[in-house]
Design an enzyme around this catalytic site. Structure first.
Site, PDB file in Angstrom:
ATOM      1  N   ARG A   1       0.883  -1.181   0.000  1.00 27.11           N
ATOM      2  CA  ARG A   1       0.000   0.000   0.000  1.00 27.11           C
ATOM      3  C   ARG A   1       0.912   1.219   0.000  1.00 27.11           C
ATOM      4  O   ARG A   1       1.687   1.429   0.929  1.00 27.11           O
ATOM      5  CB  ARG A   1      -0.899   0.015   1.233  1.00 27.11           C
TER       6      ARG A   1
ATOM      7  N   HIS B   1      -7.518   0.823  -6.213  1.00 26.54           N
ATOM      8  CA  HIS B   1      -7.679  -0.035  -5.022  1.00 26.54           C
ATOM      9  C   HIS B   1      -8.398  -1.315  -5.466  1.00 26.54           C
ATOM     10  O   HIS B   1      -9.564  -1.556  -5.133  1.00 26.54           O
ATOM     11  CB  HIS B   1      -8.484   0.722  -3.960  1.00 26.54           C
TER      12      HIS B   1
ATOM     13  N   GLN C   1     -10.167  -3.972  -2.946  1.00 30.82           N
ATOM     14  CA  GLN C   1     -11.458  -3.525  -2.421  1.00 30.82           C
ATOM     15  C   GLN C   1     -12.556  -3.762  -3.461  1.00 30.82           C
ATOM     16  O   GLN C   1     -13.650  -4.248  -3.140  1.00 30.82           O
ATOM     17  CB  GLN C   1     -11.387  -2.034  -2.060  1.00 30.82           C
TER      18      GLN C   1
ATOM     19  N   ASP D   1     -17.249   7.217  -1.299  1.00 28.88           N
ATOM     20  CA  ASP D   1     -15.974   7.097  -0.578  1.00 28.88           C
ATOM     21  C   ASP D   1     -15.686   8.474   0.019  1.00 28.88           C
ATOM     22  O   ASP D   1     -16.333   9.471  -0.338  1.00 28.88           O
ATOM     23  CB  ASP D   1     -14.880   6.661  -1.575  1.00 28.88           C
TER      24      ASP D   1
ATOM     25  N   CYS E   1     -16.301   1.719   0.950  1.00 27.73           N
ATOM     26  CA  CYS E   1     -15.096   0.935   1.258  1.00 27.73           C
ATOM     27  C   CYS E   1     -14.669   1.099   2.712  1.00 27.73           C
ATOM     28  O   CYS E   1     -13.997   0.229   3.257  1.00 27.73           O
ATOM     29  CB  CYS E   1     -13.968   1.334   0.322  1.00 27.73           C
TER      30      CYS E   1
ATOM     31  N   ARG F   1     -13.468  -8.462   2.257  1.00 29.29           N
ATOM     32  CA  ARG F   1     -12.049  -8.198   1.962  1.00 29.29           C
ATOM     33  C   ARG F   1     -11.232  -9.453   2.270  1.00 29.29           C
ATOM     34  O   ARG F   1     -10.318  -9.816   1.542  1.00 29.29           O
ATOM     35  CB  ARG F   1     -11.528  -7.028   2.817  1.00 29.29           C
TER      36      ARG F   1
HETATM   37  N1  NVA Z   1      -9.939   6.831  -1.289  1.00 28.67           N
HETATM   38  C1  NVA Z   1      -9.538   6.404   0.031  1.00 28.67           C
HETATM   39  C2  NVA Z   1      -9.776   4.942   0.201  1.00 28.67           C
HETATM   40  C3  NVA Z   1      -9.449   4.413   1.570  1.00 28.67           C
HETATM   41  C4  NVA Z   1      -9.636   2.935   1.686  1.00 28.67           C
HETATM   42  C5  NVA Z   1      -8.068   6.756   0.254  1.00 28.67           C
HETATM   43  O1  NVA Z   1      -7.274   6.585  -0.676  1.00 28.67           O
HETATM   44  O2  NVA Z   1      -7.744   7.225   1.334  1.00 28.67           O
HETATM   45  N1   CP Z   2     -11.139   0.023   2.743  1.00 27.37           N
HETATM   46  C1   CP Z   2      -9.855  -0.026   3.154  1.00 27.37           C
HETATM   47  O1   CP Z   2      -8.922  -0.278   2.390  1.00 27.37           O
HETATM   48  O2   CP Z   2      -9.709   0.226   4.489  1.00 27.37           O
HETATM   49  P1   CP Z   2      -8.342   0.432   5.271  1.00 27.37           P
HETATM   50  O3   CP Z   2      -7.757   1.760   4.816  1.00 27.37           O
HETATM   51  O4   CP Z   2      -8.730   0.451   6.712  1.00 27.37           O
HETATM   52  O5   CP Z   2      -7.399  -0.686   4.947  1.00 27.37           O
END
Ligand code: NVA
Ligand code: CP
Length: 307
Positions: free
Chosen positions: A102, A129, A132, A222, A262, A290
């Protein structure tokens, strides 16, 4: 399938296989049937951003598959101090069986895959992502017993989630409407990729949330402020007012529609409590999936055999 970095890199057969295996693994886990397909294998989990669901689901998933997960915060490994991706990829390839990452840049994820010799899984970048989105497809299938022919409405920021959902809908044959403010549209190339993949369905971008919501079977939103964009919060909150998923907007959807997010969610911003905590919401089933969807991805990438 060698890596899982973008839904646009896998075949329709692989996409369907992930969902079929995710369903099977979920049933096995619920029945208490052991499924140690990754016994003796190790997964490195590199995190340059925070996480609750992703970390827990990969870590527990690896454990349930009989393997060993290692949490590697990028603050603690040498990558965060300037060691190259080339060296990191080569070193990790000698000791691990897979890497989940990540981070910010999608190019870094592709570089890790290019320089290393083990499977790489994208666990969120600024651009996509995909894990997800696979769990979301599993959730939609559980609800409707099909994917093809449904109408999906994404309302909010044209971000990583919107991109991966457009790719997944395209693969699945779901009509995908993405409603964002003009200034916060998706990255054009990502939508082009979705349109190229969409054989039996439409991918529609609009600035009108009502157009997206009308008759929708699935409504998704989101956060307006993704990780790394914290300084834009004040401006964005002002500009996204019309894109809040609330009871009024939700009333335009089909009778049996479901709400997905998500998570993490910010109640009172992108969604109101009456929707996210209401009877149409499936957010916790979605979060649990997930685990199952990623176990399928890890098994397909890393198991010696599993059929
Ligand atoms: N769009 C959000 C998704 C978090 C799971 C981010 O990138 O922070
Ligand atoms: N939806 C998701 O990826 O959550 P986290 O940021 O908690 O991993």
């Amino acid at each position: 399938m060698k890596h899982f970095i973008s839904i646009t890199d896998i075949t329709k057969q692989e996409f369907d296989d992930i969902l079929t295996l995710a369903h099977k693994l979920k049933k096995m886990q619920k029945a208490g049937t052991p499924h140690p397909y990754l016994s003796g294998k190790s997964l490195g989990m590199i995190f340059a951003k925070s996480s609750t669901r992703t970390r827990v689901s990969f870590e527990v998933g690896m454990y349930q598959l009989g393997g060993h997960p290692l949490f590697l915060s990028s603050n603690d490994i040498q990558l965060g101090r300037g060691e190259t991706i080339y060296d990191t990829a080569n070193v990790l390839s000698g000791m691990l069986d897979g890497i989940m990452i990540r981070t910010f840049s999608q190019d870094d994820v592709y570089d890790l895959a290019k320089y290393g010799s083990i499977p790489v899984i994208n666990a969120l970048t600024d651009l996509e992502h995909p894990c997800q989105a696979m769990a979301d497809m599993q959730t939609i299938y559980e609800e409707f017993g099909k994917l093809e022919g449904l109408k999906f409405a994404y309302v909010g920021d044209g971000n990583n989630m919107a991109h991966s959902l457009a790719h997944a809908c395209a693969m699945a044959g779901i009509d995908c409407y993405i409603a964002t403010p003009e200034k916060y549209k998706c990255v054009p190339d990502q939508i082009e990729k979705a349109k190229d993949l969409a054989k039996n369905c439409k991918i529609v971008e609009t600035v009108d949330p009502e157009e997206a919501m009308k008759g929708a079977d699935i409504v998704y939103t989101d956060t307006w402020v993704s990780m790394g964009q914290e300084s834009e919060k004040e401006t964005k909150v002002k500009e996204f007012g019309d894109y809040q998923v609330n009871k009024k907007l939700f009333s335009l959807t089909s009778e049996n529609s479901i709400f997905l997010h998500c998570l993490p969610a910010y109640r009172g911003f992108e969604v109101t409590e009456d929707v996210i905590d209401g009877p149409h919401s499936r957010i916790f089933q979605e979060a649990e999936n997930r685990l199952h969807a990623q176990k399928a991805i890890m098994t397909m990438l890393m198991a010696d055999s599993y059929k």
